[in-house]
Design a protein around this motif. Structure first.
Motif, PDB file in Angstrom:
ATOM      1  N   UNK A  44       4.995  20.088  20.047  1.00  0.00           N
ATOM      2  CA  UNK A  44       5.833  19.134  20.772  1.00  0.00           C
ATOM      3  C   UNK A  44       6.534  18.215  19.773  1.00  0.00           C
ATOM      4  N   UNK A  45       7.727  17.790  20.129  1.00  0.00           N
ATOM      5  CA  UNK A  45       8.415  16.797  19.313  1.00  0.00           C
ATOM      6  C   UNK A  45       8.202  15.434  19.960  1.00  0.00           C
ATOM      7  N   UNK A  46       8.444  14.392  19.171  1.00  0.00           N
ATOM      8  CA  UNK A  46       8.332  13.038  19.702  1.00  0.00           C
ATOM      9  C   UNK A  46       9.732  12.491  19.919  1.00  0.00           C
ATOM     10  N   UNK A  47       9.827  11.584  20.860  1.00  0.00           N
ATOM     11  CA  UNK A  47      11.035  10.810  21.110  1.00  0.00           C
ATOM     12  C   UNK A  47      10.801   9.454  20.454  1.00  0.00           C
ATOM     13  N   UNK A  48      11.714   9.049  19.548  1.00  0.00           N
ATOM     14  CA  UNK A  48      11.494   7.832  18.770  1.00  0.00           C
ATOM     15  C   UNK A  48      12.789   7.021  18.698  1.00  0.00           C
ATOM     16  N   UNK A  49      12.644   5.718  18.770  1.00  0.00           N
ATOM     17  CA  UNK A  49      13.798   4.832  18.612  1.00  0.00           C
ATOM     18  C   UNK A  49      14.061   4.617  17.121  1.00  0.00           C
ATOM     19  N   UNK A  50      14.332   5.717  16.445  1.00  0.00           N
ATOM     20  CA  UNK A  50      14.623   5.728  15.008  1.00  0.00           C
ATOM     21  C   UNK A  50      15.755   6.732  14.808  1.00  0.00           C
ATOM     22  N   UNK A  65      -1.050  27.242  30.439  1.00  0.00           N
ATOM     23  CA  UNK A  65      -1.972  27.917  29.532  1.00  0.00           C
ATOM     24  C   UNK A  65      -1.663  27.831  28.060  1.00  0.00           C
ATOM     25  N   UNK A  66      -0.605  27.132  27.684  1.00  0.00           N
ATOM     26  CA  UNK A  66      -0.278  26.992  26.256  1.00  0.00           C
ATOM     27  C   UNK A  66      -1.132  25.887  25.640  1.00  0.00           C
ATOM     28  N   UNK A  67      -1.582  26.100  24.423  1.00  0.00           N
ATOM     29  CA  UNK A  67      -2.169  25.016  23.646  1.00  0.00           C
ATOM     30  C   UNK A  67      -1.006  24.263  23.019  1.00  0.00           C
ATOM     31  N   UNK A  68      -1.145  22.945  22.902  1.00  0.00           N
ATOM     32  CA  UNK A  68      -0.036  22.118  22.433  1.00  0.00           C
ATOM     33  C   UNK A  68      -0.508  21.219  21.298  1.00  0.00           C
ATOM     34  N   UNK A  69       0.302  21.167  20.258  1.00  0.00           N
ATOM     35  CA  UNK A  69       0.054  20.335  19.090  1.00  0.00           C
ATOM     36  C   UNK A  69       1.016  19.153  19.148  1.00  0.00           C
TER      37      UNK A  69
END
Length: 182
Positions: free
Chosen positions: A36-42, A92-96
């Motif tokens: 997964x990606x993060x959403x960042x105020x950067x 069923x997906x594992x998520x990092x």
């Protein structure tokens, strides 16, 4: 179909979380594991992390509409993990995910199968990396080092040491997230 496992990566600034996660992405995330990606105020070009850059207004708009599974604020920025993660897990997906120690308790409340992953390094290694990164003053770096043990980690954490070769830390994380590990 069984729900997936959320590998929740955390650790203090300077331990190399972004570098380890980037190494894992480049060297073959196991089949069935999604990053997964993060959403960042950067800004998009700031930092070494592949993230979705949002203005503060857009971040708060998404947050008010319930589009994030997790949010937190740190060092003058807002961070979020999108609700898409919950959909992936149900299917069923594992998520990092690249999380935060401050939001870990909330992640445990929201996701029943969370595996904490702590990336760590020595205080000297962290101080050196923060100095090279150049975002903090010496006083800010000293304050970060003083907070290294401020967050108790669960006894079942997967611990990845990142003091030496990035490939060693990355390989350790890859091994930990292989299907069948948990």
């Amino acid at each position: 179909m069984n729900a997936g496992c959320l590998y929740y990566v955390m650790g203090p600034s300077g331990v190399g979380k972004d570098s380890v996660l980037a190494w894992v992405r480049e060297h073959g995330v196991p089949h069935g594991v999604l990053c997964a990606h993060r959403y960042i105020t950067r800004p998009a070009h700031a930092g070494g992390e592949n993230h979705v850059a949002l203005s503060e207004a857009e971040f708060h708009s998404r947050e008010q509409r319930g589009l994030f599974a997790l949010t937190w604020a740190a060092h003058g920025l807002h961070y979020g993990i999108g609700n898409e993660v919950a959909h992936w897990l149900v299917r069923g997906a594992d998520v990092l995910v690249n999380g935060s120690r401050t939001a870990f308790a909330l992640a445990c409340e929201r996701f029943p199968d969370v595996r904490p992953v702590l990336i760590t390094a020595s205080a000297q290694t962290i101080a050196n990396r923060l100095a090279i990164r150049g975002r903090e003053s010496e006083a800010e770096i000293a304050a970060r080092i003083a907070r290294l043990n401020a967050y108790p980690m669960p006894h079942d954490s997967i611990v990845i040491h990142n003091d030496g070769c990035l490939a060693e830390a990355g390989s350790s994380l890859l091994q930990a997230i292989r299907p069948g590990y948990h």
